[in-house]
Write a protein that holds these residues in place. Structure first.
Motif, mmCIF file in Angstrom:
data_model
loop_
_atom_site.group_PDB
_atom_site.id
_atom_site.type_symbol
_atom_site.label_atom_id
_atom_site.label_comp_id
_atom_site.label_asym_id
_atom_site.label_seq_id
_atom_site.Cartn_x
_atom_site.Cartn_y
_atom_site.Cartn_z
ATOM 1 N N PHE A 76 4.188 -2.759 -2.938
ATOM 2 C CA PHE A 76 3.050 -3.240 -2.176
ATOM 3 C C PHE A 76 3.517 -4.358 -1.242
ATOM 4 C CE2 PHE A 76 1.155 -1.553 -6.048
ATOM 5 C CZ PHE A 76 0.231 -0.681 -5.502
ATOM 6 N N ARG A 77 4.057 -3.979 -0.097
ATOM 7 C CA ARG A 77 4.501 -4.980 0.850
ATOM 8 C C ARG A 77 3.386 -5.330 1.833
ATOM 9 N NH1 ARG A 77 9.213 -1.712 0.655
ATOM 10 N NH2 ARG A 77 8.580 -0.632 2.541
ATOM 11 N N SER A 78 2.263 -4.690 1.716
ATOM 12 C CA SER A 78 1.161 -4.917 2.627
ATOM 13 C C SER A 78 -0.024 -5.493 1.866
ATOM 14 C CB SER A 78 0.761 -3.596 3.302
ATOM 15 O OG SER A 78 -0.457 -3.742 3.984
ATOM 16 N N ARG A 79 -0.638 -6.513 2.467
ATOM 17 C CA ARG A 79 -1.825 -7.073 1.832
ATOM 18 C C ARG A 79 -2.939 -6.040 1.744
ATOM 19 N NH1 ARG A 79 -2.659 -13.251 4.131
ATOM 20 N NH2 ARG A 79 -0.724 -14.127 3.271
ATOM 21 N N THR A 80 -2.977 -5.145 2.720
ATOM 22 C CA THR A 80 -4.002 -4.099 2.683
ATOM 23 C C THR A 80 -3.879 -3.256 1.427
ATOM 24 O OG1 THR A 80 -4.028 -3.980 5.110
ATOM 25 C CG2 THR A 80 -4.946 -2.106 3.908
ATOM 26 N N ALA A 81 -2.656 -2.867 1.090
ATOM 27 C CA ALA A 81 -2.450 -2.048 -0.106
ATOM 28 C C ALA A 81 -2.796 -2.819 -1.368
ATOM 29 C CB ALA A 81 -1.004 -1.566 -0.160
ATOM 30 N N VAL A 82 -2.439 -4.105 -1.421
ATOM 31 C CA VAL A 82 -2.735 -4.914 -2.604
ATOM 32 C C VAL A 82 -4.235 -5.040 -2.807
ATOM 33 C CG1 VAL A 82 -2.525 -7.198 -3.621
ATOM 34 C CG2 VAL A 82 -0.571 -6.181 -2.450
ATOM 35 N N ALA A 141 -7.369 12.770 -1.760
ATOM 36 C CA ALA A 141 -6.975 11.442 -2.236
ATOM 37 C C ALA A 141 -5.657 10.967 -1.624
ATOM 38 C CB ALA A 141 -6.902 11.433 -3.767
ATOM 39 N N PRO A 142 -4.615 11.808 -1.539
ATOM 40 C CA PRO A 142 -3.379 11.341 -0.889
ATOM 41 C C PRO A 142 -3.568 11.012 0.586
ATOM 42 C CG PRO A 142 -2.947 13.280 -2.243
ATOM 43 C CD PRO A 142 -4.427 13.132 -2.164
ATOM 44 N N TYR A 143 -4.427 11.752 1.262
ATOM 45 C CA TYR A 143 -4.679 11.479 2.680
ATOM 46 C C TYR A 143 -5.274 10.085 2.850
ATOM 47 C CZ TYR A 143 -6.120 12.388 7.491
ATOM 48 O OH TYR A 143 -6.273 12.328 8.857
ATOM 49 N N ALA A 144 -6.247 9.736 1.998
ATOM 50 C CA ALA A 144 -6.830 8.394 2.058
ATOM 51 C C ALA A 144 -5.820 7.332 1.660
ATOM 52 C CB ALA A 144 -8.060 8.330 1.146
ATOM 53 N N ALA A 145 -4.960 7.642 0.680
ATOM 54 C CA ALA A 145 -3.955 6.674 0.241
ATOM 55 C C ALA A 145 -2.966 6.371 1.352
ATOM 56 C CB ALA A 145 -3.225 7.206 -0.996
ATOM 57 N N ALA A 147 -3.572 6.376 4.501
ATOM 58 C CA ALA A 147 -4.227 5.517 5.485
ATOM 59 C C ALA A 147 -4.187 4.054 5.059
ATOM 60 C CB ALA A 147 -5.675 5.973 5.682
ATOM 61 N N LEU A 148 -4.165 3.800 3.752
ATOM 62 C CA LEU A 148 -4.149 2.419 3.242
ATOM 63 C C LEU A 148 -2.741 1.884 3.043
ATOM 64 C CD1 LEU A 148 -6.980 2.759 0.561
ATOM 65 C CD2 LEU A 148 -7.147 1.566 2.748
ATOM 66 N N GLN A 188 1.556 4.678 -2.171
ATOM 67 C CA GLN A 188 0.756 5.893 -2.000
ATOM 68 C C GLN A 188 0.411 6.525 -3.342
ATOM 69 O OE1 GLN A 188 2.183 8.865 0.739
ATOM 70 N NE2 GLN A 188 2.892 7.334 2.207
ATOM 71 N N LEU A 189 1.394 6.592 -4.233
ATOM 72 C CA LEU A 189 1.158 7.208 -5.538
ATOM 73 C C LEU A 189 0.094 6.449 -6.323
ATOM 74 C CD1 LEU A 189 4.827 8.024 -6.608
ATOM 75 C CD2 LEU A 189 3.024 9.685 -6.094
ATOM 76 N N VAL A 190 0.204 5.119 -6.351
ATOM 77 C CA VAL A 190 -0.753 4.309 -7.109
ATOM 78 C C VAL A 190 -2.147 4.423 -6.508
ATOM 79 C CG1 VAL A 190 -1.350 1.962 -7.808
ATOM 80 C CG2 VAL A 190 1.027 2.715 -7.901
ATOM 81 N N LEU A 191 -2.241 4.282 -5.191
ATOM 82 C CA LEU A 191 -3.551 4.326 -4.544
ATOM 83 C C LEU A 191 -4.171 5.714 -4.630
ATOM 84 C CD1 LEU A 191 -2.936 2.148 -1.357
ATOM 85 C CD2 LEU A 191 -4.116 1.511 -3.463
ATOM 86 N N SER A 192 -3.370 6.740 -4.501
ATOM 87 C CA SER A 192 -3.896 8.103 -4.606
ATOM 88 C C SER A 192 -4.469 8.363 -5.999
ATOM 89 C CB SER A 192 -2.796 9.114 -4.291
ATOM 90 O OG SER A 192 -3.282 10.434 -4.341
ATOM 91 N N ALA A 193 -3.769 7.893 -7.042
ATOM 92 C CA ALA A 193 -4.272 8.060 -8.407
ATOM 93 C C ALA A 193 -5.587 7.318 -8.602
ATOM 94 C CB ALA A 193 -3.226 7.562 -9.401
ATOM 95 N N LEU A 194 -5.677 6.092 -8.088
ATOM 96 C CA LEU A 194 -6.906 5.306 -8.242
ATOM 97 C C LEU A 194 -8.062 5.913 -7.456
ATOM 98 C CD1 LEU A 194 -5.458 1.680 -8.041
ATOM 99 C CD2 LEU A 194 -6.382 2.823 -10.064
ATOM 100 N N ILE A 195 -7.796 6.347 -6.231
ATOM 101 C CA ILE A 195 -8.857 6.953 -5.416
ATOM 102 C C ILE A 195 -9.388 8.211 -6.084
ATOM 103 C CG2 ILE A 195 -9.312 8.147 -3.238
ATOM 104 C CD1 ILE A 195 -7.314 6.180 -1.938
ATOM 105 N N ALA A 196 -8.486 9.065 -6.555
ATOM 106 C CA ALA A 196 -8.918 10.302 -7.204
ATOM 107 C C ALA A 196 -9.703 10.016 -8.479
ATOM 108 C CB ALA A 196 -7.701 11.173 -7.509
#
Length: 361
Positions: free
Chosen positions: A22-28, A288-292, A294-295, A303-311
């Protein structure tokens, strides 16, 4: 020897970056927000159901009210009905989100989804065989047959994709999965033609729902899911290299064919567990991966972490809505996801960003 401005720029360019996913504040902030939303949905899922137990009474039970804890019917509703399906929704969402993200990254195709490896069709064929010839009627038996069928189908796809001079290539994986999926679909239809009772049970399973899931059904799947997630995290860095192209990945010390086979194995484990629990669920592993992306941008681990959480968020929300849309009956989760996923898929396919929405670079 003096150091020129060009030398300093080159040194800055090749300087190793932080290894944090997570090098981006957006992702965090996105991850923190998704976790908070997930916890809220979990609570809401425990409070809402199709039965006569109200949300207020369920809240009293959760906060330890003595009169509510003494109500056996309320305890059954919260702990034996709502809690297992809540855990199942989270499990299925995490599995499909992670598997979809892996598959899209490995094939560099933003429209790839978990059905490409033949998991869904293999699970469906195994369920039909279990119902028709082995008398498998309980939910645990159907879950076992679906899991074995999905794993077996994926194993055949992996064996085919690992052979030949183009072993492990994205095209070979997709072609093998599509061919095997079509074969299993035809065999499933043939068996169903002569068995009406099997068709009735199969139709309920294939429609995609979390109703009737028990905690005892989920516990044996946890080690399988854990192995799949560990493989997924281990593939994050190689997949980021694959996004640059196979030649660039080789120059960085990675083996694209082996990486894709590992990804296919992880997808098989995760998607097999998801299909076994909830039946075939469309669109979730694609959107879910498409939205991940974008973030998180090009950072594969994020991407993997955000995709899992979004789904997981989407899956549990769909399950909540499934209980109240046509109350006191239930709407299959897959139907609700199809209503949302269909239009979104059309929008994604028409989007001008589709060509740059591929896997991590």
């Amino acid at each position: 020897m003096s150091i020129t401005k060009g030398d300093r720029l080159e040194a800055e360019r090749v300087r190793p970056r932080s290894r944090s996913p997570f090098r981006s504040r957006t992702a965090v902030w996105a991850a923190a927000g998704l976790v908070a939303v997930l916890l809220g949905f979990v609570l809401l899922s425990l409070l809402i159901g199709t039965g006569s137990s109200s949300a207020a009474r369920a809240w009293d039970y959760l906060r330890g009210d003595p009169s509510a804890r003494a109500d056996a019917q309320l305890r059954l509703a919260v702990l034996e009905v709502r809690l297992p399906r809540t855990l199942a929704a989270v499990l299925v969402g995490v599995c499909l989100g992670t598997a979809g993200c892996l598959l899209q990254a490995a094939t560099r195709n933003p429209l790839a989804e978990t059905g490409l490896l033949g998991v869904n069709s293999g699970a469906a064929f195994a369920v039909v065989l279990g119902l028709t010839f082995f008398g498998a009627t309980s939910s645990s038996a159907l879950l076992l047959w679906a899991l074995v069928g999905g794993m077996a189908a994926s194993a055949v796809v992996l064996l085919f994709a690992a052979s030949g001079r183009t072993a492990g290539s994205p095209l070979r994986l997709v072609l093998a999965g599509s061919a095997l999926g079509a074969t299993f679909h035809g065999m499933t239809s043939y068996v169903l033609l002569g068995t009406q009772s099997t068709y009735d049970t199969y139709r309920y399973w294939t429609i995609g729902s979390l109703a009737g899931v028990e905690t005892s059904d989920l516990l044996p799947l946890l080690p399988v899911v854990a192995v799949g997630l560990l493989i997924a995290l281990g593939c994050a860095r190689p997949l980021s290299a694959l996004g640059l192209g196979d030649d660039s990945a080789r120059s960085l010390g990675h083996r694209p064919g082996r990486v894709r086979l590992l990804v296919a194995a992880a997808v098989s484990l995760l998607a097999g567990c998801a299909v076994a629990v909830a039946g075939p669920i469309a669109f979730l592993g694609l959107l879910a991966p498409y939205a991940a992306r974008a973030l998180a941008g090009a950072r594969m681990a994020a991407q993997l972490v955000l995709s899992a959480l979004i789904a997981a968020d989407v899956m549990i929300l769909a399950d909540i809505l499934a209980r109240i849309v046509i109350r006191p009956w239930e709407t299959p989760v897959s139907v609700l996801l199809a209503f949302v996923g269909g239009p979104l898929l059309v929008w994604i396919a028409r989007s001008s960003r589709l060509s740059t929405a591929g896997a991590a670079a």
